[in-house]
Motif scaffolding. Sequence first.
Motif, mmCIF file in Angstrom:
data_model
loop_
_atom_site.group_PDB
_atom_site.id
_atom_site.type_symbol
_atom_site.label_atom_id
_atom_site.label_comp_id
_atom_site.label_asym_id
_atom_site.label_seq_id
_atom_site.Cartn_x
_atom_site.Cartn_y
_atom_site.Cartn_z
ATOM 1 N N HIS A 144 0.822 -1.210 0.000
ATOM 2 C CA HIS A 144 0.000 0.000 0.000
ATOM 3 C C HIS A 144 0.861 1.267 0.000
ATOM 4 O O HIS A 144 0.685 2.164 -0.829
ATOM 5 C CB HIS A 144 -0.925 -0.022 1.219
ATOM 6 N N LEU A 145 1.811 1.349 0.935
ATOM 7 C CA LEU A 145 2.587 2.578 1.093
ATOM 8 C C LEU A 145 3.599 2.795 -0.030
ATOM 9 O O LEU A 145 3.894 3.936 -0.384
ATOM 10 C CB LEU A 145 3.307 2.592 2.450
ATOM 11 N N ARG A 146 4.095 1.708 -0.611
ATOM 12 C CA ARG A 146 5.091 1.864 -1.676
ATOM 13 C C ARG A 146 4.480 2.371 -2.986
ATOM 14 O O ARG A 146 5.208 2.671 -3.918
ATOM 15 C CB ARG A 146 5.859 0.554 -1.893
ATOM 16 N N LYS A 147 3.158 2.479 -3.031
ATOM 17 C CA LYS A 147 2.518 3.091 -4.206
ATOM 18 C C LYS A 147 2.799 4.594 -4.221
ATOM 19 O O LYS A 147 2.762 5.230 -5.256
ATOM 20 C CB LYS A 147 0.993 2.863 -4.170
ATOM 21 N N THR A 148 3.057 5.163 -3.032
ATOM 22 C CA THR A 148 3.257 6.606 -2.938
ATOM 23 C C THR A 148 4.670 7.008 -2.534
ATOM 24 O O THR A 148 5.066 8.144 -2.729
ATOM 25 C CB THR A 148 2.277 7.219 -1.909
ATOM 26 N N LYS A 149 5.434 6.087 -1.967
ATOM 27 C CA LYS A 149 6.746 6.460 -1.420
ATOM 28 C C LYS A 149 7.665 5.243 -1.419
ATOM 29 O O LYS A 149 7.210 4.132 -1.156
ATOM 30 C CB LYS A 149 6.522 6.952 0.016
ATOM 31 N N GLN A 150 8.951 5.463 -1.702
ATOM 32 C CA GLN A 150 9.911 4.353 -1.623
ATOM 33 C C GLN A 150 10.283 4.156 -0.155
ATOM 34 O O GLN A 150 10.860 5.051 0.463
ATOM 35 C CB GLN A 150 11.166 4.668 -2.463
ATOM 36 N N ILE A 151 9.919 3.051 0.399
ATOM 37 C CA ILE A 151 10.180 2.778 1.816
ATOM 38 C C ILE A 151 11.197 1.652 1.922
ATOM 39 O O ILE A 151 11.069 0.626 1.258
ATOM 40 C CB ILE A 151 8.875 2.387 2.541
ATOM 41 N N VAL A 152 12.209 1.861 2.744
ATOM 42 C CA VAL A 152 13.234 0.835 2.968
ATOM 43 C C VAL A 152 12.717 -0.122 4.043
ATOM 44 O O VAL A 152 12.398 0.300 5.164
ATOM 45 C CB VAL A 152 14.574 1.468 3.413
ATOM 46 N N GLY A 153 12.616 -1.401 3.695
ATOM 47 C CA GLY A 153 12.143 -2.416 4.636
ATOM 48 C C GLY A 153 13.314 -3.168 5.242
ATOM 49 O O GLY A 153 14.114 -3.762 4.524
ATOM 50 N N ILE A 154 13.414 -3.115 6.572
ATOM 51 C CA ILE A 154 14.521 -3.773 7.274
ATOM 52 C C ILE A 154 13.956 -4.731 8.318
ATOM 53 O O ILE A 154 13.291 -4.300 9.267
ATOM 54 C CB ILE A 154 15.431 -2.734 7.974
ATOM 55 N N GLY A 155 14.217 -6.017 8.134
ATOM 56 C CA GLY A 155 13.801 -7.005 9.117
ATOM 57 C C GLY A 155 14.807 -7.064 10.248
ATOM 58 O O GLY A 155 16.017 -7.011 10.011
ATOM 59 N N LEU A 156 14.326 -7.152 11.480
ATOM 60 C CA LEU A 156 15.196 -7.333 12.643
ATOM 61 C C LEU A 156 14.941 -8.732 13.186
ATOM 62 O O LEU A 156 13.791 -9.122 13.382
ATOM 63 C CB LEU A 156 14.899 -6.298 13.728
ATOM 64 N N ALA A 157 16.021 -9.470 13.416
ATOM 65 C CA ALA A 157 15.852 -10.863 13.838
ATOM 66 C C ALA A 157 17.089 -11.346 14.577
ATOM 67 O O ALA A 157 18.146 -10.716 14.526
ATOM 68 C CB ALA A 157 15.614 -11.751 12.612
ATOM 69 N N PHE A 158 16.947 -12.476 15.231
ATOM 70 C CA PHE A 158 18.101 -13.191 15.768
ATOM 71 C C PHE A 158 18.628 -14.100 14.661
ATOM 72 O O PHE A 158 17.858 -14.571 13.822
ATOM 73 C CB PHE A 158 17.694 -14.047 16.977
ATOM 74 N N ALA A 159 19.932 -14.349 14.661
ATOM 75 C CA ALA A 159 20.528 -15.231 13.647
ATOM 76 C C ALA A 159 19.837 -16.594 13.624
ATOM 77 O O ALA A 159 19.705 -17.219 12.572
ATOM 78 C CB ALA A 159 22.027 -15.382 13.905
#
Length: 198
Positions: A144-159
Motif C-alpha cells: 500500500h505505502l510503496r505506491k506513494t513512497k519508496q520505503i526501505v524495509g529492514i527485518g530485525l531478527a536473531f541469527a
Amino acid sequence: MTNTKSELRAKALAARDALSEKKRIAAAAKLAERGLPFKLLPGSIVSGYSPIRSEIDPMPLLKKLTEEGARLALPCVTARGQSLVFRLFHPNDRLMLGPLGIPEPSPAAAEVIPDIMLTPLAAFDRLGHRIGYGAGHYDHTFAHLRKTKQIVGIGLAFAAQEIKAVPALAHDVALDYVLTESDVFDFRSSEVAHSVRG
C-alpha cells in the motif's frame, strides 16, 4: 517445498523462544551498536515496533537513531488485511494497548508515512523473504505505502531465525535488509544476498 509456512514459522519461533534473556539483551545491544547499514538522512522517519513474544527488541536501536536525527513512529493495527497506520512517538512516551494487545502511540499522535520500516519477523531467508505471523499486516502495508513512497524495509531478527528458503508467494514483499546480532544482509545489490559480518 516440503515444509509449509506454518511449519517453518513454528520451527523458527521455537529457535527464537529458546534463546536466553542474556542473549536477547546482548543481541539488541549489538544491533544498536552497529546501527543501520547506510547513512541516515536527518529528519528521516523510522518506524519500529513494540516487541511481543520473544521478538528482538528494537528500542536500543531506535534510541540510537533518535541521536542521529531520526523521527520515530510505531505501527497501529487497524484491521486484518488492512495497512498498518504509523504514528509519531518518542521512547519516553506512554503507550496504550491496541486491539491486539500490542503497545501503540495514542490516537492523538500525528500519523506519518515512514521512510524506513523496521519489521519483526518469525523467519527469513537469504533472498530477503520473511515469514510473519500470518495476518499479512506488513505485506499489505509495504504494498500500500510503496505506491506513494519508496520505503526501505529492514527485518530485525536473531541469527537463529534464518531458514534455508521461505516459500514466498506473489503478494509476499521482500525486505531490503535483514539485521541480526551477527550479520547485515543486503538484498538490494545483487540477485543473491551477501552478508557483511560484524
